[in-house]
Design a protein around this motif. Sequence first.
Motif, PDB file in Angstrom:
ATOM      1  N   ALA A 465       0.876  -1.181   0.000  1.00  0.00           N
ATOM      2  CA  ALA A 465       0.000   0.000   0.000  1.00  0.00           C
ATOM      3  C   ALA A 465       0.909   1.225   0.000  1.00  0.00           C
ATOM      4  CB  ALA A 465      -0.889  -0.025   1.238  1.00  0.00           C
ATOM      5  N   LYS A 470       1.810   4.003  -6.511  1.00  0.00           N
ATOM      6  CA  LYS A 470       0.595   4.324  -7.278  1.00  0.00           C
ATOM      7  C   LYS A 470       0.836   5.574  -8.131  1.00  0.00           C
ATOM      8  CE  LYS A 470      -2.683   6.236  -4.807  1.00  0.00           C
ATOM      9  NZ  LYS A 470      -3.822   6.443  -3.896  1.00  0.00           N
ATOM     10  N   THR A 487      -4.467  -0.909  -8.868  1.00  0.00           N
ATOM     11  CA  THR A 487      -5.345  -1.230  -7.734  1.00  0.00           C
ATOM     12  C   THR A 487      -4.483  -1.337  -6.486  1.00  0.00           C
ATOM     13  OG1 THR A 487      -6.846  -2.421  -9.172  1.00  0.00           O
ATOM     14  CG2 THR A 487      -7.016  -2.903  -6.821  1.00  0.00           C
ATOM     15  N   GLU A 488      -4.911  -0.651  -5.437  1.00  0.00           N
ATOM     16  CA  GLU A 488      -4.094  -0.671  -4.215  1.00  0.00           C
ATOM     17  C   GLU A 488      -4.706  -1.622  -3.185  1.00  0.00           C
ATOM     18  OE1 GLU A 488      -3.743   3.409  -3.019  1.00  0.00           O
ATOM     19  OE2 GLU A 488      -5.893   3.728  -2.920  1.00  0.00           O
ATOM     20  N   ALA A 490      -4.777  -1.293  -0.003  1.00  0.00           N
ATOM     21  CA  ALA A 490      -5.465  -0.525   1.047  1.00  0.00           C
ATOM     22  C   ALA A 490      -5.396   0.937   0.614  1.00  0.00           C
ATOM     23  CB  ALA A 490      -4.750  -0.715   2.383  1.00  0.00           C
ATOM     24  N   PRO A 491      -6.343   1.765   1.062  1.00  0.00           N
ATOM     25  CA  PRO A 491      -6.328   3.162   0.607  1.00  0.00           C
ATOM     26  C   PRO A 491      -5.043   3.880   1.027  1.00  0.00           C
ATOM     27  CG  PRO A 491      -8.363   2.641   1.793  1.00  0.00           C
ATOM     28  CD  PRO A 491      -7.443   1.483   1.990  1.00  0.00           C
ATOM     29  N   ASP A 494      -4.244  10.218  -1.807  1.00  0.00           N
ATOM     30  CA  ASP A 494      -4.683  10.337  -3.196  1.00  0.00           C
ATOM     31  C   ASP A 494      -4.402  11.723  -3.781  1.00  0.00           C
ATOM     32  OD1 ASP A 494      -6.505  11.878  -1.853  1.00  0.00           O
ATOM     33  OD2 ASP A 494      -8.288  10.872  -2.630  1.00  0.00           O
ATOM     34  N   ARG A 509     -11.770   6.852 -11.048  1.00  0.00           N
ATOM     35  CA  ARG A 509     -11.562   6.221  -9.738  1.00  0.00           C
ATOM     36  C   ARG A 509     -12.736   5.293  -9.463  1.00  0.00           C
ATOM     37  NH1 ARG A 509      -9.426  10.685  -5.606  1.00  0.00           N
ATOM     38  NH2 ARG A 509      -8.900   8.763  -4.515  1.00  0.00           N
ATOM     39  N   GLY A 511     -13.501   2.441  -6.666  1.00  0.00           N
ATOM     40  CA  GLY A 511     -13.076   1.704  -5.476  1.00  0.00           C
ATOM     41  C   GLY A 511     -11.579   1.850  -5.281  1.00  0.00           C
ATOM     42  N   ALA A 512     -10.889   0.702  -5.230  1.00  0.00           N
ATOM     43  CA  ALA A 512      -9.446   0.728  -4.963  1.00  0.00           C
ATOM     44  C   ALA A 512      -8.625   0.941  -6.237  1.00  0.00           C
ATOM     45  CB  ALA A 512      -9.038  -0.581  -4.303  1.00  0.00           C
ATOM     46  N   THR A 513      -9.284   1.185  -7.357  1.00  0.00           N
ATOM     47  CA  THR A 513      -8.560   1.299  -8.629  1.00  0.00           C
ATOM     48  C   THR A 513      -8.625   2.724  -9.165  1.00  0.00           C
ATOM     49  OG1 THR A 513      -9.114  -0.986  -9.118  1.00  0.00           O
ATOM     50  CG2 THR A 513      -8.402   0.368 -10.984  1.00  0.00           C
ATOM     51  N   THR A 561      -7.490  10.398   3.243  1.00  0.00           N
ATOM     52  CA  THR A 561      -6.431   9.387   3.174  1.00  0.00           C
ATOM     53  C   THR A 561      -5.230   9.744   4.049  1.00  0.00           C
ATOM     54  OG1 THR A 561      -5.447  10.467   1.229  1.00  0.00           O
ATOM     55  CG2 THR A 561      -7.050   8.712   0.818  1.00  0.00           C
TER      56      THR A 561
END
Length: 736
Positions: A465, A470, A487-488, A490-491, A494, A509, A511-513, A561
């Motif tokens: 993470a 990212k 895709t991560e 965990a958050p 950002d 964006r 969800g996690a992607t 975040t």
Amino acid sequence: MKRLTVIGLGLIGASCCAALKKRSTEWLISGYSRTEATRQQALAKGLIDQSFDRISDAVADADLVLIAVPMGQFLPVVKAVSEARPSHSVVTDAGSTKGSVIRDLATVYGTTPSWFVPGHPIAGSEQSGVDAANPDLYVDHQVILTPDAQTAVDAIDLVSAFWSSLGASVSTMDVERHDEVLALTSHLPHVLAFNLVHALSDDDEHLEIFRYAAGGFRDFTRVAASDPTMWRDISLANREAILGGIDRFAERLGEMRQAIASGDGEWLMRSFERARTARKLFSSLTDQGVHPVTDTHPSVFTITEAQQGIHGTIRVPGDKSISHRSIMLGALADGVTTVDGFLEGEDAIATVQAFRDMGVQIDGPNEGRVTVHGVGRDGLKAPAAPLYMGNSGTSMRLLSGILAGQSFDSELTGDASLSRRPMRRVSDPLSRLGAVIQTSEDGTPPVQISGGHPLKGCHSEMQVASAQVKSALLLAGLYADGETSVTEPAPTRDHTERMLQGFGYPVKRDGATASVVGGGRLTACHIDVPSDISSAAFFLVAASIVPGSDLTLSHVGINPTRVGILEILKLMGAKIEVLNAREVGGEPVADLRVRYAPLRGIDVPEALVPLAIDEFPVLFVAACCAKGQTRVTGAEELRVKESDRIQSMVDGLSALGVVIEGTPDGAMIQGGGPDFRFAGGSVEAHEDHRIAMAFSVAGLMSCEPIVVNDCANVATSFPNFVGLARETGFPLTVSP
Ligand code: S3P
């Protein structure tokens, strides 16, 4: 009440206000600055009682007016002052050259008016701006006044008494003598330092040279970080005397050149010995406090128990993550991006320097303002030498993504700490996009990127993470054909996604992607950088553990975040209020009020770990003061930060009498509750800024002083930490 008006709220003017507020209740202070933000800051910090946006209004009922503006602005300012000043008022200034002041006054009045007392406090630092205000700047420093026969005796007495009340010792000199002496002792060293750094930075290999430059370079050139406007004005204002100094110096340098060229060791010995003796004499004068010098590169902090709570309202510096990104995206955008609140720390400056080395014109930073003249998506130029990222992992990883998409080859290097950090986490996924990128054999820097290889968008499932990974992928995605998605697990923060959108670049964006489609363009914009919650964290914990505390941290970024520290401290029982929540430039911001509260130990929820990843060193300190055990798990990333932060904290806290056990992915800490006190002693910061500041917070609750070694890197993220810490009540001293 007597009324003082300060025109110009930079380091010198604002420090006068701070000094007066600390030492006297007799004065009401009015402040004038050209910029609204500076006026507001001075008001918010309680340095002035009233602010004015016109000089005429500011001086209307002044008893004493202090002009503290760069020399180049003196003439229009003194004209405006003299037109509006009450007849009984006395006017003085704080300029470094006095001949120019006398000449400027002569152009208006033909002579120096009796109500004007030229002055020069021999104090300052390479820092500038209202933020650098230091209430003790003038203590035991000299102030030279250069009145003439026509100056009113009462006026001289008032100005003398004023400076004495700030702790300074006041003497008088004639104008020519003042300018000659200062040309040699202050102006010439500045000119030489600027010149040396400029000469070296012209060299294509300057990064290589700077990399190996240690104490000598640092000591000799510290003042080259001073305000260029101020020094341009001084150089021109004291032209004759400075030219005299340069000639004298050039002559000696010529002799020294000759001695070295001809192998004349005797000459060199004589010269060096003479200089050494003179320098020792100077040191002994400074040791006696005759002419103290401020050391702005302290490396050892000593903190003693806070007798009272941590108090006040402060604004910590700009967010590091956002500052980096503002330069990167500003450089790649079409048009001119302006940034306010930029973090003037060494890490963010490394990013600025890297883009300058790739041909981007960047003005500033100056009091938090940076102007980036974007070169467009494909406008970067090949750097002449490896790009040096200092201590900054964020610069190296995010730049890897950008450089993967360029047509030229590049290499990224860093300091000893960065050179130990893992880079395969970015080089591997970037390779899958088609980048040709290499690390050293063990996956650490230098990172070598060969340009001109087309990138093809693809999907990546991140292994760790990490916002840096990212971001590197999304930035490379700007140059890739088609869609790049990531895709991560965990958050994570950002800021890249938000800022890309702020520059008009669509980011999907889901969800996690997050994903981008390559080939688009960025449009320049304005960025307002909020205060860094990671810097605020030290104060959040300090005020939570020291009884009687009540502190407000203004304009802090509370991006969801990044707020793990707030969540964790609240779970521990901390009393933190989020006030005035608002949105500034696409980022949520609020003022945080924190008051003392007894804390309890908790099992830190793993989901919060990436949201508080930089705050664990100081959270460990909070845990020591909490009642019961605190358990941190899922935080193995801490082992690959600027130092191994689990080990650094376990070693230091154990030495301070804490029962703590490190685990591969965290630690177990036995908290002592509200009555707990650290044992005191000496600990190592391992050149890690956040470890240094965390132990400084521990010192507030220590029965004996805590000495923290290796603190110089605090400047990477929080250049004015010491000043703000002291302002809020940290009994903290620094030594080289
Ligand atoms: C940062 C991300 C975090 C953080 C670092 C800044 C960023 O690193 O520790 O101080 O600006 O993206 P990781 O993403 O590697 O956890």
